[in-house]
Motif scaffolding. Structure first.
Motif, PDB file in Angstrom:
ATOM      1  N   THR A 274      32.971  28.093 -19.347  1.00  0.00           N
ATOM      2  CA  THR A 274      33.831  27.115 -20.029  1.00  0.00           C
ATOM      3  C   THR A 274      34.976  26.691 -19.131  1.00  0.00           C
ATOM      4  O   THR A 274      35.307  25.501 -19.025  1.00  0.00           O
ATOM      5  N   MET A 275      35.598  27.674 -18.482  1.00  0.00           N
ATOM      6  CA  MET A 275      36.691  27.355 -17.576  1.00  0.00           C
ATOM      7  C   MET A 275      36.228  26.459 -16.433  1.00  0.00           C
ATOM      8  O   MET A 275      36.881  25.470 -16.079  1.00  0.00           O
ATOM      9  N   LEU A 276      35.059  26.781 -15.859  1.00  0.00           N
ATOM     10  CA  LEU A 276      34.540  25.980 -14.756  1.00  0.00           C
ATOM     11  C   LEU A 276      34.169  24.578 -15.226  1.00  0.00           C
ATOM     12  O   LEU A 276      34.375  23.591 -14.508  1.00  0.00           O
ATOM     13  N   PHE A 277      33.607  24.474 -16.434  1.00  0.00           N
ATOM     14  CA  PHE A 277      33.262  23.156 -16.971  1.00  0.00           C
ATOM     15  C   PHE A 277      34.511  22.305 -17.164  1.00  0.00           C
ATOM     16  O   PHE A 277      34.551  21.130 -16.765  1.00  0.00           O
ATOM     17  N   VAL A 278      35.549  22.871 -17.782  1.00  0.00           N
ATOM     18  CA  VAL A 278      36.788  22.114 -18.010  1.00  0.00           C
ATOM     19  C   VAL A 278      37.439  21.752 -16.678  1.00  0.00           C
ATOM     20  O   VAL A 278      37.952  20.640 -16.504  1.00  0.00           O
ATOM     21  N   THR A 279      37.432  22.691 -15.725  1.00  0.00           N
ATOM     22  CA  THR A 279      37.995  22.413 -14.401  1.00  0.00           C
ATOM     23  C   THR A 279      37.327  21.203 -13.764  1.00  0.00           C
ATOM     24  O   THR A 279      37.997  20.285 -13.270  1.00  0.00           O
ATOM     25  N   ASN A 280      36.018  21.191 -13.801  1.00  0.00           N
ATOM     26  CA  ASN A 280      35.285  20.115 -13.144  1.00  0.00           C
ATOM     27  C   ASN A 280      35.275  18.831 -13.969  1.00  0.00           C
ATOM     28  O   ASN A 280      35.274  17.732 -13.414  1.00  0.00           O
ATOM     29  N   PHE A 281      35.268  18.955 -15.294  1.00  0.00           N
ATOM     30  CA  PHE A 281      35.359  17.765 -16.139  1.00  0.00           C
ATOM     31  C   PHE A 281      36.718  17.088 -15.991  1.00  0.00           C
ATOM     32  O   PHE A 281      36.840  15.877 -16.131  1.00  0.00           O
ATOM     33  N   GLY A 282      37.747  17.903 -15.693  1.00  0.00           N
ATOM     34  CA  GLY A 282      39.071  17.326 -15.466  1.00  0.00           C
ATOM     35  C   GLY A 282      39.183  16.589 -14.149  1.00  0.00           C
ATOM     36  O   GLY A 282      40.162  15.859 -13.924  1.00  0.00           O
ATOM     37  N   GLY A 283      38.190  16.752 -13.253  1.00  0.00           N
ATOM     38  CA  GLY A 283      38.241  16.069 -11.960  1.00  0.00           C
ATOM     39  C   GLY A 283      38.285  14.554 -12.063  1.00  0.00           C
ATOM     40  O   GLY A 283      39.174  13.908 -11.477  1.00  0.00           O
ATOM     41  N   PRO A 284      37.338  13.907 -12.789  1.00  0.00           N
ATOM     42  CA  PRO A 284      37.406  12.448 -12.930  1.00  0.00           C
ATOM     43  C   PRO A 284      38.680  11.978 -13.621  1.00  0.00           C
ATOM     44  O   PRO A 284      39.230  10.930 -13.271  1.00  0.00           O
ATOM     45  N   ILE A 285      39.149  12.745 -14.618  1.00  0.00           N
ATOM     46  CA  ILE A 285      40.396  12.379 -15.290  1.00  0.00           C
ATOM     47  C   ILE A 285      41.553  12.428 -14.299  1.00  0.00           C
ATOM     48  O   ILE A 285      42.390  11.523 -14.253  1.00  0.00           O
ATOM     49  N   ALA A 286      41.569  13.482 -13.490  1.00  0.00           N
ATOM     50  CA  ALA A 286      42.614  13.598 -12.467  1.00  0.00           C
ATOM     51  C   ALA A 286      42.522  12.463 -11.461  1.00  0.00           C
ATOM     52  O   ALA A 286      43.542  11.908 -11.036  1.00  0.00           O
ATOM     53  N   GLY A 287      41.285  12.092 -11.065  1.00  0.00           N
ATOM     54  CA  GLY A 287      41.121  10.981 -10.124  1.00  0.00           C
ATOM     55  C   GLY A 287      41.661   9.678 -10.668  1.00  0.00           C
ATOM     56  O   GLY A 287      42.317   8.907  -9.950  1.00  0.00           O
TER      57      GLY A 287
ATOM     58  N   PHE B 200      43.063  19.566 -12.154  1.00  0.00           N
ATOM     59  CA  PHE B 200      44.083  18.615 -11.720  1.00  0.00           C
ATOM     60  C   PHE B 200      44.592  18.956 -10.318  1.00  0.00           C
ATOM     61  O   PHE B 200      44.781  18.073  -9.479  1.00  0.00           O
ATOM     62  N   ILE B 201      44.830  20.253 -10.077  1.00  0.00           N
ATOM     63  CA  ILE B 201      45.363  20.658  -8.774  1.00  0.00           C
ATOM     64  C   ILE B 201      44.345  20.421  -7.667  1.00  0.00           C
ATOM     65  O   ILE B 201      44.682  19.921  -6.589  1.00  0.00           O
ATOM     66  N   GLN B 202      43.087  20.774  -7.906  1.00  0.00           N
ATOM     67  CA  GLN B 202      42.054  20.611  -6.880  1.00  0.00           C
ATOM     68  C   GLN B 202      41.907  19.165  -6.443  1.00  0.00           C
ATOM     69  O   GLN B 202      41.880  18.856  -5.254  1.00  0.00           O
ATOM     70  N   ASN B 203      41.802  18.262  -7.409  1.00  0.00           N
ATOM     71  CA  ASN B 203      41.591  16.851  -7.079  1.00  0.00           C
ATOM     72  C   ASN B 203      42.818  16.253  -6.393  1.00  0.00           C
ATOM     73  O   ASN B 203      42.713  15.658  -5.319  1.00  0.00           O
ATOM     74  N   SER B 204      43.977  16.414  -7.002  1.00  0.00           N
ATOM     75  CA  SER B 204      45.184  15.756  -6.481  1.00  0.00           C
ATOM     76  C   SER B 204      45.590  16.321  -5.121  1.00  0.00           C
ATOM     77  O   SER B 204      46.028  15.559  -4.244  1.00  0.00           O
ATOM     78  N   SER B 205      45.462  17.632  -4.915  1.00  0.00           N
ATOM     79  CA  SER B 205      45.855  18.207  -3.628  1.00  0.00           C
ATOM     80  C   SER B 205      44.918  17.752  -2.514  1.00  0.00           C
ATOM     81  O   SER B 205      45.370  17.457  -1.394  1.00  0.00           O
ATOM     82  N   PHE B 206      43.604  17.652  -2.799  1.00  0.00           N
ATOM     83  CA  PHE B 206      42.689  17.180  -1.763  1.00  0.00           C
ATOM     84  C   PHE B 206      42.954  15.719  -1.432  1.00  0.00           C
ATOM     85  O   PHE B 206      42.909  15.322  -0.261  1.00  0.00           O
ATOM     86  N   VAL B 207      43.235  14.893  -2.452  1.00  0.00           N
ATOM     87  CA  VAL B 207      43.549  13.481  -2.204  1.00  0.00           C
ATOM     88  C   VAL B 207      44.798  13.363  -1.333  1.00  0.00           C
ATOM     89  O   VAL B 207      44.855  12.545  -0.406  1.00  0.00           O
ATOM     90  N   ALA B 208      45.803  14.187  -1.615  1.00  0.00           N
ATOM     91  CA  ALA B 208      47.027  14.157  -0.811  1.00  0.00           C
ATOM     92  C   ALA B 208      46.749  14.556   0.634  1.00  0.00           C
ATOM     93  O   ALA B 208      47.200  13.889   1.577  1.00  0.00           O
ATOM     94  N   ILE B 209      46.004  15.641   0.832  1.00  0.00           N
ATOM     95  CA  ILE B 209      45.678  16.093   2.182  1.00  0.00           C
ATOM     96  C   ILE B 209      44.815  15.063   2.902  1.00  0.00           C
ATOM     97  O   ILE B 209      45.013  14.783   4.093  1.00  0.00           O
TER      98      ILE B 209
ATOM     99  N   ALA C 299      35.461   9.734  -6.158  1.00  0.00           N
ATOM    100  CA  ALA C 299      34.279  10.432  -5.635  1.00  0.00           C
ATOM    101  C   ALA C 299      34.417  11.943  -5.811  1.00  0.00           C
ATOM    102  O   ALA C 299      33.475  12.620  -6.241  1.00  0.00           O
ATOM    103  N   VAL C 300      35.595  12.480  -5.488  1.00  0.00           N
ATOM    104  CA  VAL C 300      35.828  13.916  -5.682  1.00  0.00           C
ATOM    105  C   VAL C 300      35.755  14.262  -7.164  1.00  0.00           C
ATOM    106  O   VAL C 300      35.201  15.301  -7.555  1.00  0.00           O
ATOM    107  N   GLY C 301      36.302  13.374  -7.999  1.00  0.00           N
ATOM    108  CA  GLY C 301      36.233  13.605  -9.439  1.00  0.00           C
ATOM    109  C   GLY C 301      34.809  13.626  -9.958  1.00  0.00           C
ATOM    110  O   GLY C 301      34.445  14.467 -10.782  1.00  0.00           O
ATOM    111  N   LEU C 302      33.979  12.697  -9.481  1.00  0.00           N
ATOM    112  CA  LEU C 302      32.574  12.683  -9.895  1.00  0.00           C
ATOM    113  C   LEU C 302      31.840  13.913  -9.393  1.00  0.00           C
ATOM    114  O   LEU C 302      30.951  14.444 -10.067  1.00  0.00           O
ATOM    115  N   GLY C 303      32.202  14.376  -8.192  1.00  0.00           N
ATOM    116  CA  GLY C 303      31.614  15.615  -7.686  1.00  0.00           C
ATOM    117  C   GLY C 303      31.989  16.805  -8.550  1.00  0.00           C
ATOM    118  O   GLY C 303      31.148  17.667  -8.854  1.00  0.00           O
ATOM    119  N   MET C 304      33.245  16.854  -8.990  1.00  0.00           N
ATOM    120  CA  MET C 304      33.680  17.929  -9.878  1.00  0.00           C
ATOM    121  C   MET C 304      33.003  17.830 -11.239  1.00  0.00           C
ATOM    122  O   MET C 304      32.647  18.843 -11.855  1.00  0.00           O
TER     123      MET C 304
END
Length: 511
Positions: free
Chosen positions: A72-85, A134-143, A439-444
């Motif tokens: 569940t945690m992994l699903f929410v983490t990755n589902f939040g990727g497109p939202i974060a993007g 949120f942290i995974q997507n936004s931090s990678f975009v920043a880097i 793209a990162v969000g869709l991957g997540m």
């Protein structure tokens, strides 16, 4: 001051000032901030079994119950990727990262008061999962915005924070559990998670720190003349039609002002001013006023759904999802394997997990340098890493000696590091810079779709067969599927590049 020089007939070279990523500068502070956040937040993933294992057993749940919460945690983490993007596009990477860090803190805090599996699923699974996404997507975009030439090293350094957390935190968690119990440990860990908010505040818009460099670009005389003569016509590159130019120029030629400017009569365009035939090889069209978009079209563009029309992009995001699913499920299973099969105590288990994390840190520092030096694509690095992990884990499954398991843990951690570093880079290499957040969000999102059923199925295999060896073999099968889908595609790409290079070489020799 612009410097121009004539070259090859109708083309000329022009020196222009260009803004490029700093490949350092404030980017190092962004890396420090991301690493600080990763130490106390991202490391919670590998601590799940150690921190929550006893609480789950007290609730009456075994491996399958742990898989439900973690999946569940992994699903929410990755589902939040497109939202974060999408939120990164609408606001900024810093805003999204800070919101994610706050959500992580709340998730850890409230998980300490869980009395049943559903409480733990809501706090650890949803709140912590959304924050990590949120942290995974936004931090990678920043880097990705701050680094271009040294991107792989930068991502590796930022992820070192996760490795440091995975090295130190198991010993801290063991001490907190023995001293303060489950609830007290979660409260103290949530207070440490507050440091992640400070780290994410270091993320600043890259536009403030871009470097100015001078580069020479080739300017086509015909296009330049067209722009100067018809300033009210908007020129757009990368289109394969030229009929629109002829039509628009024909209509403009009947305008009196147009005739007077260009010295033409009876609606004809003077060849001395512009020759349409010269444009036949130019990919130039006139852009029409854009119609107002509907909300569906806006959502389509916001999430860059057009990326899913590419079979190669689909292959990449599915392959990265399989690799991440495999290593995450092994991370959950490994402490149980050490305690149940190898008969290790809590201290020895923490030592093996620290060995994995320490080797992981070394891999994140060493392997990106190797990749940058030899210009190896991220997908090839993932392919080589998958082969390494399959061999190491299959051997590890039959070991029970403490010294051997420490050595195998180091080898596994060294190879695992490249999956974490290269997965998002592999996705970003196959899209335009402005498409990276989506793209990162869709991957997540793909990981979020694949991880829960795969994790539940792997947990069922373990409980049904009561064999850790069979379960680890099933995890390796996911990496074998990745190899079967990626290797042929990469060979085709290599052959295509080889043919194109040969064609270009022949063209240069003939000219």
């Amino acid at each position: 001051m612009t410097v121009e020089k004539q070259a090859f007939g109708s083309n000329r070279m022009q020196t222009v000032t260009k803004l490029v990523p700093p490949d350092g500068g404030w980017g190092w502070m962004v890396l420090i901030g991301t690493a600080l956040s990763n130490i106390f937040n991202q490391s919670m993933l590998s601590l799940f079994s150690l921190l929550y294992g006893g609480a789950l057993e007290a609730m009456g749940h075994k491996t399958q119950g742990a898989a439900v919460v973690l999946s569940t945690m992994l699903f929410v983490t990755n589902f939040g990727g497109p939202i974060a993007g999408a939120l990164v596009k609408l606001s900024s990477a810093r805003v999204v990262a800070v919101a994610g860090a706050c959500s992580c803190t709340l998730g850890i805090f409230f998980s300490g008061f869980s009395t049943n599996i559903w409480h733990l699923t809501l706090t650890y699974g949803v709140l912590l999962g959304l924050g990590l996404g949120f942290i995974q997507n936004s931090s990678f975009v920043a880097i990705n915005g701050y680094f271009k030439l040294r991107k792989s090293r930068a991502v590796g350094l930022a992820n070192v924070g996760t490795g440091v957390g995975q090295t130190v935190m198991p010993h801290l968690v063991r001490y907190l559990l023995e001293t303060y119990g489950f609830t007290g440990a979660c409260l103290i860990l949530s207070s440490l998670s507050l440091h992640g908010i400070c780290g994410t505040l270091l993320i600043q818009p890259v536009e403030r720190h871009l470097k100015k460099i001078e580069v020479e670009v080739e300017v086509d005389e015909t296009v330049q003349l067209l722009k100067e003569s018809h300033k009210d016509i908007v020129i757009r590159k990368n289109s394969n039609t030229r009929n629109e130019i002829s039509n628009v120029l024909g209509r403009r030629a009947t305008d009196p002002n147009f005739k007077q400017q260009n010295g033409s009569e009876n609606g004809k365009i003077s060849n001395s001013t512009i020759n349409v035939k010269d444009l036949k090889n130019e990919n130039t069209t006139v852009s029409e006023p854009a119609a107002e978009k509907g909300w569906l079209k806006k959502m389509y563009d916001l999430f860059d759904i057009s990326l899913l029309s590419s079979p190669r992009f689909l292959n990449i995001i599915i392959g990265t999802a399989l690799s991440v699913t495999s290593i995450q499920n092994f991370s959950m299973l490994y402490p149980f394997f050490l305690q149940k099969v190898a008969k290790m105590n809590l201290h020895e288990t923490a030592m093996c997990m620290s060995a994995v994390a320490g080797a992981d840190i070394a891999g994140r520092l060493i392997l990106p340098i190797f990749q940058d030096k030899y210009k190896i694509k991220a997908r090839w690095m993932l392919i080589m890493t998958s082969v390494w992990l399959i061999v190491i884990r299959q051997i590890l499954a039959y070991q029970t000696d403490f010294i051997v398991l420490i050595a195998m843990s180091c080898l596994y951690g060294f190879g695992r590091s490249m999956v974490i570093v290269a997965r998002n880079i592999a996705i970003s290499e196959n899209c335009r810079p402005e498409q990276v957040p989506a793209a990162v969000g869709l991957g997540m999102l793909t990981m979020g779709i694949i991880v829960p059923p795969a994790g539940y199925f792997l947990g069922w295999i373990r409980d049904y067969t009561e064999s850790y060896i069979i379960c680890i073999t099933a995890q390796n099968l996911l990496l074998i599927i990745l190899l079967m889908t990626w290797v042929p595609d990469m060979i085709l790409l290599w052959l295509k590049e080889k043919r194109e290079n040969k064609k270009d070489l022949n063209h240069i020799q003939l000219s």
